[in-house]
Design a protein around this motif. Structure first.
Motif, mmCIF file in Angstrom:
data_model
loop_
_atom_site.group_PDB
_atom_site.id
_atom_site.type_symbol
_atom_site.label_atom_id
_atom_site.label_comp_id
_atom_site.label_asym_id
_atom_site.label_seq_id
_atom_site.Cartn_x
_atom_site.Cartn_y
_atom_site.Cartn_z
ATOM 1 N N VAL A 225 45.122 42.078 36.513
ATOM 2 C CA VAL A 225 45.506 40.648 36.580
ATOM 3 C C VAL A 225 47.097 40.699 36.301
ATOM 4 N N HIS A 226 47.776 39.716 37.003
ATOM 5 C CA HIS A 226 49.204 39.657 37.013
ATOM 6 C C HIS A 226 49.513 38.857 35.312
ATOM 7 N N ARG A 227 50.345 39.230 34.840
ATOM 8 C CA ARG A 227 50.607 38.915 33.493
ATOM 9 C C ARG A 227 50.725 37.403 33.457
ATOM 10 N N ASP A 228 51.236 36.746 34.609
ATOM 11 C CA ASP A 228 51.401 35.065 34.433
ATOM 12 C C ASP A 228 50.005 34.463 34.496
ATOM 13 N N ASP A 229 48.989 35.352 34.832
ATOM 14 C CA ASP A 229 47.521 34.676 34.955
ATOM 15 C C ASP A 229 46.673 35.221 34.021
ATOM 16 N N ALA A 232 44.529 32.864 31.706
ATOM 17 C CA ALA A 232 43.551 31.937 32.374
ATOM 18 C C ALA A 232 42.403 32.823 32.455
ATOM 19 N N VAL A 233 42.445 34.032 32.726
ATOM 20 C CA VAL A 233 41.526 35.295 32.891
ATOM 21 C C VAL A 233 40.720 35.338 31.578
ATOM 22 N N TRP A 253 51.569 43.656 35.870
ATOM 23 C CA TRP A 253 50.077 43.637 35.863
ATOM 24 C C TRP A 253 49.390 44.469 34.725
ATOM 25 N N ALA A 275 40.420 32.592 38.857
ATOM 26 C CA ALA A 275 41.691 32.639 37.924
ATOM 27 C C ALA A 275 42.529 33.881 38.323
ATOM 28 N N LYS A 276 42.423 34.422 39.633
ATOM 29 C CA LYS A 276 43.407 35.234 40.167
ATOM 30 C C LYS A 276 43.334 36.813 39.749
ATOM 31 N N GLN A 278 41.946 40.633 40.085
ATOM 32 C CA GLN A 278 41.821 41.501 41.397
ATOM 33 C C GLN A 278 41.074 42.714 41.020
#
Length: 290
Positions: A225-229, A232-233, A253, A275-276, A278
């Motif tokens: 997951v990207h740190r920005d998301d 949410a995760v 990431w 929540a993006k 991957q």
């Protein structure tokens, strides 16, 4: 070489026990004509024994330890040490109940309605203790099996073990009360339990069996997951304690690793994708040692 003489329950718990040992790391091979299975551990000697008889053989020292039901320890009154619960049964990872049951159309609604009646059961001592606790005098007859079919022609009520209640419902029986709740237990001869080597061997065995039970209903999830998301995760994920978060080669990431109940995976993965998250990977677990 020191050896732990271990009783493996023959009968309804047999297949579930052999499967549990396999997941814990021990392979037990049973010949169709033998009560002496082989195990891939030279420090353990196995013997197949009916769960109903296990406690008394452990009490006398014929076995150092064994796996049986708490109910059979109570029924036989055996003086053994219950080292640990191992919460599994024939059909699922759960405790079982001995219940007082009557025909669906019976007028009996309470244990006191059984005064002067006949009760069929395999656990005579447990049933008589239960009746005495409620001040009820009834005739308790030992049942050799197929207890559900004995009412109403041969008995007015039964005390029978159940996991889900499906067999009782199929035989048009209604549960009046729970007589005893039970679970599979690891028991040990008290003299053997005082021997340091045997006690340690038994406790290490229990540790691995409990780890296999703990893992049976759970899976691992690994995702990127990207740190920005990340927030949410993490808001989506239930966790055993807290998810493990590891840095990836790309500093923007992270990898998230966690353990969840298998039953909720089908709801969780779509939410993680939304929540993006991957690269979501679900993987099985053999053991969880807490």
């Amino acid at each position: 070489m020191s050896c732990l003489k271990l009783g493996i329950p023959k009968g309804s718990l047999q297949d579930a026990t052999l499967e549990l040992f396999a997941r814990a790391g021990w392979k037990i091979t049973l010949s169709s004509r033998s009560y002496v299975p082989t195990i891939d551990d030279p420090e353990i000697e196995c013997l197949m024994v009916r769960a109903q008889e296990m406690a008394r053989y452990v009490e006398t020292g014929a076995l150092d330890a064994g796996i049986t039901g708490h109910d059979w320890v109570v029924e036989t009154g055996a003086a053994v040490d219950e080292l640990s619960e191992l919460v599994y049964a024939k059909q699922r990872l759960a405790r079982v109940r001995w219940v007082l049951a009557v025909p669906e159309d019976s007028a009996m609604r309470d244990v006191r309605d059984l005064t002067g009646k006949t009760i069929a059961t395999e656990v005579v001592q447990i049933t008589e203790t239960y009746l005495a606790r409620h001040g009820v005098k009834a005739r308790v007859e030992f049942s050799w099996g197929a207890t559900e079919v004995k009412v109403p022609q041969l008995a007015d009520a039964i005390v029978e073990v159940t996991e889900t209640g499906s067999s009782l419902r199929a035989n048009r029986l209604r549960i009046v009360d729970t007589v005893l709740e039970s679970a599979t237990v690891f028991i040990m001869n008290r003299s053997a339990a005082s021997e340091p080597w045997k006690r340690e061997k038994a406790e290490n065995l229990i540790l691995m069996l409990q780890g296999a039970i703990a893992a049976a209903s759970k899976v691992g999830l690994l995702l990127n997951v990207h740190r920005d998301d990340l927030a949410a995760v993490l808001g989506v994920l239930p966790a055993l304690k807290k998810p493990t978060i590891s840095a990836l080669s790309d500093p923007d990431w992270v990898a998230v690793n966690t353990i969840i109940e298998e039953a909720v995976v089908r709801q969780i993965i779509p939410k993680l994708k939304a929540a993006k998250a991957q690269g979501i990977v679900e993987y099985p677990l053999n053991k969880i040692v807490l």
